[in-house]
Scaffold this motif. Structure first.
Motif, PDB file in Angstrom:
ATOM      1  N   GLN A   1     -28.575  67.608  89.940  1.00 56.97           N
ATOM      2  CA  GLN A   1     -28.328  66.938  91.211  1.00 56.97           C
ATOM      3  C   GLN A   1     -26.934  67.329  91.675  1.00 56.97           C
ATOM      4  O   GLN A   1     -25.949  67.022  91.005  1.00 56.97           O
ATOM      5  N   GLY A   2     -26.859  68.029  92.803  1.00 58.46           N
ATOM      6  CA  GLY A   2     -25.567  68.473  93.307  1.00 58.46           C
ATOM      7  C   GLY A   2     -25.022  67.527  94.371  1.00 58.46           C
ATOM      8  O   GLY A   2     -25.758  66.738  94.955  1.00 58.46           O
ATOM      9  N   GLY A   3     -23.741  67.614  94.621  1.00 60.31           N
ATOM     10  CA  GLY A   3     -23.145  66.859  95.724  1.00 60.31           C
ATOM     11  C   GLY A   3     -23.534  67.509  97.035  1.00 60.31           C
ATOM     12  O   GLY A   3     -23.525  68.739  97.156  1.00 60.31           O
TER      13      GLY A   3
ATOM     14  N   LYS B   1     -19.822  65.228  77.988  1.00 60.37           N
ATOM     15  CA  LYS B   1     -19.894  63.782  78.234  1.00 60.37           C
ATOM     16  C   LYS B   1     -21.336  63.324  78.440  1.00 60.37           C
ATOM     17  O   LYS B   1     -21.626  62.136  78.366  1.00 60.37           O
TER      18      LYS B   1
ATOM     19  N   PHE C   1     -23.398  63.428  81.164  1.00 60.24           N
ATOM     20  CA  PHE C   1     -23.891  62.933  82.449  1.00 60.24           C
ATOM     21  C   PHE C   1     -24.081  64.059  83.466  1.00 60.24           C
ATOM     22  O   PHE C   1     -24.291  63.795  84.651  1.00 60.24           O
ATOM     23  N   GLY C   2     -23.982  65.311  83.027  1.00 62.96           N
ATOM     24  CA  GLY C   2     -24.203  66.418  83.954  1.00 62.96           C
ATOM     25  C   GLY C   2     -22.931  66.829  84.674  1.00 62.96           C
ATOM     26  O   GLY C   2     -21.833  66.418  84.322  1.00 62.96           O
ATOM     27  N   PHE C   3     -23.116  67.656  85.713  1.00 61.72           N
ATOM     28  CA  PHE C   3     -21.995  68.217  86.460  1.00 61.72           C
ATOM     29  C   PHE C   3     -21.422  67.218  87.458  1.00 61.72           C
ATOM     30  O   PHE C   3     -22.164  66.488  88.112  1.00 61.72           O
ATOM     31  N   PHE C   4     -20.141  67.227  87.614  1.00 62.46           N
ATOM     32  CA  PHE C   4     -19.535  66.525  88.749  1.00 62.46           C
ATOM     33  C   PHE C   4     -18.297  67.293  89.207  1.00 62.46           C
ATOM     34  O   PHE C   4     -18.342  67.981  90.211  1.00 62.46           O
ATOM     35  N   HIS C   5     -17.215  67.242  88.425  1.00 59.21           N
ATOM     36  CA  HIS C   5     -16.023  68.013  88.777  1.00 59.21           C
ATOM     37  C   HIS C   5     -16.292  69.510  88.758  1.00 59.21           C
ATOM     38  O   HIS C   5     -15.672  70.268  89.507  1.00 59.21           O
TER      39      HIS C   5
ATOM     40  N   ALA D   1     -22.904  58.393  93.998  1.00 61.45           N
ATOM     41  CA  ALA D   1     -22.295  58.783  92.725  1.00 61.45           C
ATOM     42  C   ALA D   1     -22.079  57.511  91.931  1.00 61.45           C
ATOM     43  O   ALA D   1     -21.401  56.587  92.384  1.00 61.45           O
TER      44      ALA D   1
ATOM     45  N   SER E   1     -19.925  54.576  85.278  1.00 57.74           N
ATOM     46  CA  SER E   1     -20.346  53.796  84.119  1.00 57.74           C
ATOM     47  C   SER E   1     -19.063  53.132  83.632  1.00 57.74           C
ATOM     48  O   SER E   1     -18.488  53.512  82.626  1.00 57.74           O
TER      49      SER E   1
ATOM     50  N   PRO F   1     -13.386  58.409  83.344  1.00 56.38           N
ATOM     51  CA  PRO F   1     -14.629  57.688  83.630  1.00 56.38           C
ATOM     52  C   PRO F   1     -15.867  58.581  83.564  1.00 56.38           C
ATOM     53  O   PRO F   1     -15.803  59.767  83.896  1.00 56.38           O
ATOM     54  N   LEU F   2     -16.957  57.988  83.159  1.00 59.10           N
ATOM     55  CA  LEU F   2     -18.261  58.638  83.275  1.00 59.10           C
ATOM     56  C   LEU F   2     -18.763  58.421  84.701  1.00 59.10           C
ATOM     57  O   LEU F   2     -18.665  57.320  85.237  1.00 59.10           O
ATOM     58  N   ILE F   3     -19.332  59.461  85.288  1.00 57.58           N
ATOM     59  CA  ILE F   3     -19.937  59.301  86.610  1.00 57.58           C
ATOM     60  C   ILE F   3     -21.061  60.326  86.713  1.00 57.58           C
ATOM     61  O   ILE F   3     -20.960  61.406  86.145  1.00 57.58           O
ATOM     62  N   TYR F   4     -22.138  59.964  87.380  1.00 58.20           N
ATOM     63  CA  TYR F   4     -23.185  60.967  87.570  1.00 58.20           C
ATOM     64  C   TYR F   4     -23.555  61.045  89.043  1.00 58.20           C
ATOM     65  O   TYR F   4     -23.385  60.099  89.798  1.00 58.20           O
ATOM     66  N   GLN F   5     -24.024  62.230  89.410  1.00 58.80           N
ATOM     67  CA  GLN F   5     -24.455  62.492  90.781  1.00 58.80           C
ATOM     68  C   GLN F   5     -25.886  61.996  90.921  1.00 58.80           C
ATOM     69  O   GLN F   5     -26.783  62.523  90.254  1.00 58.80           O
TER      70      GLN F   5
ATOM     71  N   HIS G   1     -11.561  59.555  90.785  1.00 62.34           N
ATOM     72  CA  HIS G   1     -12.186  60.469  89.821  1.00 62.34           C
ATOM     73  C   HIS G   1     -13.230  61.346  90.533  1.00 62.34           C
ATOM     74  O   HIS G   1     -13.267  62.566  90.342  1.00 62.34           O
ATOM     75  N   ALA G   2     -14.046  60.718  91.364  1.00 60.47           N
ATOM     76  CA  ALA G   2     -15.101  61.466  92.063  1.00 60.47           C
ATOM     77  C   ALA G   2     -14.512  62.507  93.008  1.00 60.47           C
ATOM     78  O   ALA G   2     -15.115  63.552  93.256  1.00 60.47           O
TER      79      ALA G   2
END
Lengths: 337, 337
Positions: free
Chosen positions: A114-116, A183, A185-189, B82, B85, B110-114, B247-248
């Motif tokens: 899931q991409g931004g 981590k 949770f997949g890609f974000f940064h 986004a 957690s 932080p953990l975050i997912y898209q 973070h996001a």
């Protein structure tokens, strides 16, 4: 027909129909103000856009010169960008370099992330990053835009929902990805804003190069004016677009305007890893693949990731050598807040 | 002020201002047709919406009865969802049940997912899934909607960008998640369409319960009419919303209308894991947490995930016992294609 979104200072730009040869455009915003608006009501609006495109070919409507640098990504922001990884050659190479096998399930169960999708970059504007050591890389891809897809749709329904085809540069920050994926949770940064080609086209514009699921043409990737990749997007694509779309729709519907990416286009060479264009190979659609092959062959990657000032160009030409989608051409620029 | 999006057969619904006590609404679509349109131009439109809200409180504008079941999620589709957690208690418990430690970095990073944002479910419509064995679970959360946030924004800038607060049900398919996360690309099938509370409110409506970063009130979660969770969203939140937003935005800007979730609200009890509401504890905001604690205590999870026909209700009340956001109330229904 060929569609573009012209920058006009608004968040979604203005819809335009572009001539087949990409030289002229005509305003289409009286039919639908934006591409998303057209996709929201495609069955009603598409025939009018097609008629306008036909008139433009015959110079029967007012037109102006089309400049690719005036185009935004066709959807400057979208409700969904889901990017597959359909060329398993690439996935396998990356894993081999890490010393891990390919799980058997990867052959039947596509990878997708899931991409931004809230802030795409226009195709002629820079890739901005705060830090060169983040390992800035391009990923040249083919992408499709779909109509509404019901939850649980099969491949036939998925195929019938494909409305537009375009090119993508799925920018990746290689230095940030390993820690991020660890981590869980997949890609974000690791996945900043992507860019898409100046023009999106309906599948019928692609003629025999489009077989309903794959686009059989070389993806031209140049780095600093030199050939970097010429991989054929129709070769070694282990999951076609209908398979990727159906996979994405397994547990939820996809709304009109959803963009589905192919993942980095990657060709094997005689069953083995590819070779640089300069050595007679099809080259690569991202720097990471070249580095992986260097690592496998010499124990060490020697091609650096992008530096500030580097320029990547991504384009696709038809069999007569004419640009189909216009070119993504992006310099890398230091981001200063 | 309090805002809602009324279903009107369109993809984005119609913007309405709702009275503080949630009994009445007045059409706000002459100011901005949709909530996204208001967010796109917040500085110009918000003062007019606030004035309309004030008039509604004084019955100085035409109004009608507000029915929560006529509301869509405030943003029926969004350009970004986004989900963080931020309650590490929950993350730690899940890992403990798997026999793995918490990486030290989780305390500072932080953990975050898209999440998918193209097709949210209205707050009173069913959670639809094709298969009960997918392990259908709710996750009760607090979420904020932000204005444009620049890449690299710090926490102060992030805090200043918070426009609206609402509740979320981040539906999860627990049976699909382990295999999906093992693939390394994050959630996709495991996170079907989320839902949000009928009403989104500006932070000033929350009074002292909102400290600029956290919402200090219990999140009321009932399962089949019985108390399941009463965890306080302001307690044990290890990363506040400004931290999650900053973070996001580390490597890309966030566009206006981006939704940032807190992750499942979870409270420790005297430093240890929580207890069910029936046993005097704060309970849980998802079934998975209760199952993890059962597993840790007895070696086996006994609370089942959701069955077709089960109903979850998520709400938050102010210190006077009045519902702030209206209730998310969703039955689980078998999806037939």
């Amino acid at each position: 027909m060929k569609l573009a979104t012209l920058k006009n200072g608004t968040r979604d730009g203005k819809l335009a129909v572009v001539s087949r040869d990409l030289t002229r455009f005509t305003d289409a915003s009286f039919l639908a103000p934006t591409l998303q608006a057209a996709l929201d009501d495609w069955h009603r609006i598409a025939p009018h856009l097609a008629a306008l495109a036909e008139s433009l070919e015959h110079d029967a409507v007012p037109f102006a010169r089309f400049h690719e640098h005036e185009a935004h990504s066709p959807l400057p922001r979208a409700y969904q960008w889901a990017d597959g990884s359909a060329y398993l050659n690439y996935v396998e190479l990356v894993r081999k370099a890490r010393g891990v096998d390919m799980p058997e399930s990867f052959a039947s169960n596509p990878l997708i992330y899931q991409g931004g999708s809230d802030s795409f970059v226009p195709p002629r504007e820079p890739i901005r990053a705060a830090d060169e050591t983040w390992g800035i890389d391009f990923e040249a891809e083919v992408a499709v835009v779909v109509d509404d897809v019901a939850m649980g749709a099969d491949c036939d329904e998925a195929r019938a929902a494909i409305r537009l085809v375009m090119l993508a540069n799925d920018v990746s920050l290689r230095g940030l990805i390993p820690a991020e994926l660890a981590k869980g949770f997949g890609f974000f940064h690791g996945k900043p804003s992507s860019s898409f080609s100046p023009v999106a086209v309906t599948p019928d514009e692609l003629g025999e190069a489009w077989d309903g699921g794959k686009l059989h043409l070389p993806l031209i990737v140049d780095l600093n004016g030199k050939p970097f990749g010429r991989a054929n997007a129709g070769i070694d694509m282990d999951f076609d677009f209908p398979a990727l779309i159906a996979h994405a729709a397994r547990t939820r519907p996809l709304a009109a305007g959803t963009i589905i990416g192919s993942g980095t286009v990657s060709n094997r060479l005689d069953g083995g890893p590819g070779k640089p264009v300069g050595q007679g190979g099809a080259g690569y659609s991202c720097i990471a693949e070249q580095r992986v092959i260097e690592t496998l062959e010499t124990g060490k990657a020697k091609t650096p990731f992008l530096h500030f000032g580097d320029k990547v160009r991504i384009e696709m030409k038809d069999t007569d050598g004419r640009s189909i989608f216009g070119a993504i051409e992006q310099a890398v620029e230091k981001y200063e807040k």
